[in-house]
Motif scaffolding. Sequence first.
Motif, mmCIF file in Angstrom:
data_model
loop_
_atom_site.group_PDB
_atom_site.id
_atom_site.type_symbol
_atom_site.label_atom_id
_atom_site.label_comp_id
_atom_site.label_asym_id
_atom_site.label_seq_id
_atom_site.Cartn_x
_atom_site.Cartn_y
_atom_site.Cartn_z
ATOM 1 N N TYR A 130 42.097 31.490 36.699
ATOM 2 C CA TYR A 130 42.164 33.354 36.188
ATOM 3 C C TYR A 130 40.777 33.725 37.303
ATOM 4 C CZ TYR A 130 45.962 32.285 32.973
ATOM 5 O OH TYR A 130 47.198 31.975 32.463
ATOM 6 N N LEU A 131 41.193 34.646 37.720
ATOM 7 C CA LEU A 131 40.394 35.407 38.295
ATOM 8 C C LEU A 131 40.368 37.171 38.118
ATOM 9 C CD1 LEU A 131 37.944 36.385 40.200
ATOM 10 C CD2 LEU A 131 39.925 36.705 42.304
ATOM 11 N N LEU A 132 39.544 37.651 37.411
ATOM 12 C CA LEU A 132 39.805 38.766 36.999
ATOM 13 C C LEU A 132 38.851 39.804 37.708
ATOM 14 C CD1 LEU A 132 38.980 38.692 32.966
ATOM 15 C CD2 LEU A 132 41.280 38.234 34.282
ATOM 16 N N ILE A 133 39.484 41.104 38.021
ATOM 17 C CA ILE A 133 38.858 41.957 38.545
ATOM 18 C C ILE A 133 39.156 43.296 38.300
ATOM 19 C CG2 ILE A 133 38.369 40.730 41.116
ATOM 20 C CD1 ILE A 133 41.567 42.075 41.849
ATOM 21 N N ARG A 134 38.708 43.969 38.539
ATOM 22 C CA ARG A 134 38.694 46.004 38.110
ATOM 23 C C ARG A 134 40.120 46.182 38.608
ATOM 24 N NH1 ARG A 134 32.832 48.656 37.317
ATOM 25 N NH2 ARG A 134 33.207 48.272 39.509
ATOM 26 N N SER B 187 46.276 31.072 47.844
ATOM 27 C CA SER B 187 46.382 30.009 48.628
ATOM 28 C C SER B 187 45.905 28.885 47.695
ATOM 29 C CB SER B 187 45.375 29.438 49.763
ATOM 30 O OG SER B 187 44.549 30.406 50.205
ATOM 31 N N TYR B 188 44.285 29.555 46.760
ATOM 32 C CA TYR B 188 44.170 28.152 45.496
ATOM 33 C C TYR B 188 44.822 28.181 44.510
ATOM 34 C CZ TYR B 188 39.820 28.692 48.778
ATOM 35 O OH TYR B 188 39.162 29.071 49.874
ATOM 36 N N GLN B 189 46.164 28.753 44.094
ATOM 37 C CA GLN B 189 46.704 28.919 42.951
ATOM 38 C C GLN B 189 46.392 29.164 42.192
ATOM 39 O OE1 GLN B 189 50.135 27.778 43.442
ATOM 40 N NE2 GLN B 189 49.925 27.371 45.498
ATOM 41 N N ILE B 190 45.557 30.649 42.219
ATOM 42 C CA ILE B 190 44.777 31.656 40.933
ATOM 43 C C ILE B 190 45.731 32.905 41.110
ATOM 44 C CG2 ILE B 190 42.812 32.672 41.007
ATOM 45 C CD1 ILE B 190 41.613 31.282 42.835
ATOM 46 N N ASN B 191 45.592 32.503 39.539
ATOM 47 C CA ASN B 191 46.371 33.305 38.655
ATOM 48 C C ASN B 191 45.148 35.319 39.073
ATOM 49 O OD1 ASN B 191 48.697 32.647 38.224
ATOM 50 N ND2 ASN B 191 47.488 31.677 36.973
ATOM 51 N N ILE B 192 45.508 35.617 39.873
ATOM 52 C CA ILE B 192 44.433 36.894 40.098
ATOM 53 C C ILE B 192 45.253 38.061 39.263
ATOM 54 C CG2 ILE B 192 43.686 39.088 41.354
ATOM 55 C CD1 ILE B 192 44.302 37.029 43.499
ATOM 56 N N ILE B 193 44.083 39.034 38.072
ATOM 57 C CA ILE B 193 44.626 40.044 37.276
ATOM 58 C C ILE B 193 43.793 40.881 37.093
ATOM 59 C CG2 ILE B 193 44.958 40.626 34.709
ATOM 60 C CD1 ILE B 193 45.416 37.533 34.417
ATOM 61 N N ALA B 194 44.174 42.255 37.916
ATOM 62 C CA ALA B 194 43.229 43.383 38.219
ATOM 63 C C ALA B 194 43.746 44.204 36.796
ATOM 64 C CB ALA B 194 43.666 44.418 38.943
ATOM 65 N N ILE B 195 42.248 44.020 35.711
ATOM 66 C CA ILE B 195 42.187 44.790 34.520
ATOM 67 C C ILE B 195 42.414 46.253 34.362
ATOM 68 C CG2 ILE B 195 41.334 42.585 33.783
ATOM 69 C CD1 ILE B 195 38.489 44.827 33.569
ATOM 70 N N GLU B 196 42.529 47.344 35.905
ATOM 71 C CA GLU B 196 42.557 48.285 35.812
ATOM 72 C C GLU B 196 43.638 48.847 37.228
ATOM 73 O OE1 GLU B 196 38.612 50.757 36.859
ATOM 74 O OE2 GLU B 196 38.231 49.926 35.037
ATOM 75 N N SER B 197 44.181 48.290 37.076
ATOM 76 C CA SER B 197 45.153 48.135 37.813
ATOM 77 C C SER B 197 46.893 48.055 37.345
ATOM 78 C CB SER B 197 45.087 47.378 39.377
ATOM 79 O OG SER B 197 46.250 48.286 40.652
ATOM 80 N N ASP B 198 48.006 48.304 38.403
ATOM 81 C CA ASP B 198 49.196 48.240 37.701
ATOM 82 C C ASP B 198 49.750 47.596 38.739
ATOM 83 O OD1 ASP B 198 48.717 50.122 36.248
ATOM 84 O OD2 ASP B 198 49.946 51.400 37.825
ATOM 85 N N PHE B 199 49.455 46.410 39.301
ATOM 86 C CA PHE B 199 50.063 45.489 40.094
ATOM 87 C C PHE B 199 48.766 44.603 39.973
ATOM 88 C CE2 PHE B 199 50.671 49.948 42.737
ATOM 89 C CZ PHE B 199 52.172 49.424 42.857
ATOM 90 N N ASN B 200 49.469 43.394 39.080
ATOM 91 C CA ASN B 200 48.298 42.506 38.934
ATOM 92 C C ASN B 200 49.755 41.216 39.273
ATOM 93 O OD1 ASN B 200 46.857 42.938 37.437
ATOM 94 N ND2 ASN B 200 48.053 42.946 35.533
ATOM 95 N N PRO B 201 51.196 41.121 39.501
ATOM 96 C CA PRO B 201 51.822 40.138 39.597
ATOM 97 C C PRO B 201 51.271 39.118 41.724
ATOM 98 C CG PRO B 201 53.023 41.743 40.119
ATOM 99 C CD PRO B 201 51.926 41.903 39.653
ATOM 100 N N SER B 202 51.038 38.283 41.758
ATOM 101 C CA SER B 202 51.149 37.607 43.860
ATOM 102 C C SER B 202 51.426 38.719 44.567
ATOM 103 C CB SER B 202 51.926 36.289 43.703
ATOM 104 O OG SER B 202 51.549 36.499 45.242
ATOM 105 N N VAL B 203 50.754 39.071 45.364
ATOM 106 C CA VAL B 203 51.188 40.263 46.786
ATOM 107 C C VAL B 203 53.190 38.917 47.362
ATOM 108 C CG1 VAL B 203 50.518 40.494 48.759
ATOM 109 C CG2 VAL B 203 49.254 40.620 47.314
ATOM 110 N N ALA B 204 52.671 37.873 46.763
ATOM 111 C CA ALA B 204 53.784 37.748 47.563
ATOM 112 C C ALA B 204 55.518 37.917 46.597
ATOM 113 C CB ALA B 204 53.820 36.103 47.568
#
Length: 433
Positions: A53-57, A78-95
């Motif tokens: 997991y990678l957490l960003i604001r 590409s590293y299969q990392i789950n990106i979670i933006a804690i202050e955004s409505d868009f958390n799923p993968s861009v793809a």
Amino acid sequence: MKIVAYSYSDPLFEQPPERIIWGWEVDQVYHDLGGRQELEQLLKDCDLEPPEYLLIRRLEELGDSVLEVSNRLQKLESYQINIIAIESDFNPSVAQINRSDLMQLLIEIQNHQRSRRIRQGHAKNRIKALPPPGKAPYGYRRGKDRYILDRSVSPIVKEFFDRFLIYGSLRGAVRYLEKRYGKKISVTTGRRWLTNPVYRGDLEYQNGEIISNTHSPIISRDEAAQVDRLLRRNQRLPPRTASAPRSLAGLVTCGDCQSSMTISRVTAYRKNQEYLYLRPTNCSRNPKCKALSYQTVLELTIERICQDLPVSVSELNLPDLGCVKRGIFEQINQKQEILLQIPNLLTTGILDAETADLRTYKLRTEMAQLQGKLAQLPPVNLKETAQAVCIPQFWLDLSESERRFYFREFIHQIQIIRDGDNWDLKVLFIFEF
């Protein structure tokens, strides 16, 4: 399960985030302050051991443009990392985002980055002590890098301040401007003039920070301190009494019914002579408390001041103002000495231009805060002043407007104490509260 976090903040206008904002047990936090070195290190570490997991604001913290954000998102995914933006409505993968949501995401990132660039521009101007955007305050015009006095109207502003300093009345100063110059301003505008740091030679920015001595002032530091003191004093008084024609207005209360007392004027039929009385405005007693002769209350008030003021002041445990002022001056001088060393540190390469500007800005704001503390100190020695004003003739020689000004310097309240048809009064001084 490995969890990492990344954040970016601009030192010009942002503070680094607290670690607790992530709300997770984070194994490592990468934080960039103005550059992208930590982000590059994160990508290198992902080559060796990518986290789960990678957490960003917010997603826009991954780059300075939509293209940069998009490229880094794709590389991280590409590293299969789950990106979670804690202050955004868009958390799923861009793809996984559909086309309409993707467009909305790109617009959101673009808007945030545009806002950030505007804030960066304002922050750079602030650090260089340039005036904030917008029209120059009345009395000034914009120069190349600072406000310049507008010689055609700055005397009007100066006379407004002088009038307020003489009589301590905001409404009176506003009326004077209209009568003398035909300049109509509201009381709210007048109050903004009195508190605006621009007229003191300082700049105040949207974040509330003040930088001192950035341009030519209209009033001096001593006058500014007096203005602040008068405004604080007037806040204790009922509305409009600061500009009332009578010196006791707003100061007298009835000790029996606890009602404030207003001044009533009575004239004799077909005669020019008038009689002034003090009567309770909202007496709850039956029969109601009687009105009192204004002149009698005034004379007894002066008598009580001359008797009680020196005694009350002598009992106060006052700090040594000279010592306090010297301490503040020493702190200001120390920061001024550091400020003078910055050009040499810049020349020798110890500081770069951006760091030097930021350090200069912080020192100047700290000096402005110290000057603010200095301005809040009493301008005179209270014990010496009390001895000077305990002479009845001093008060009797003053006009009503002058006496109104000085009464408010010392008196918090005048209480009428009744005993049947007899009465007395008690003066409560400001420093007793």
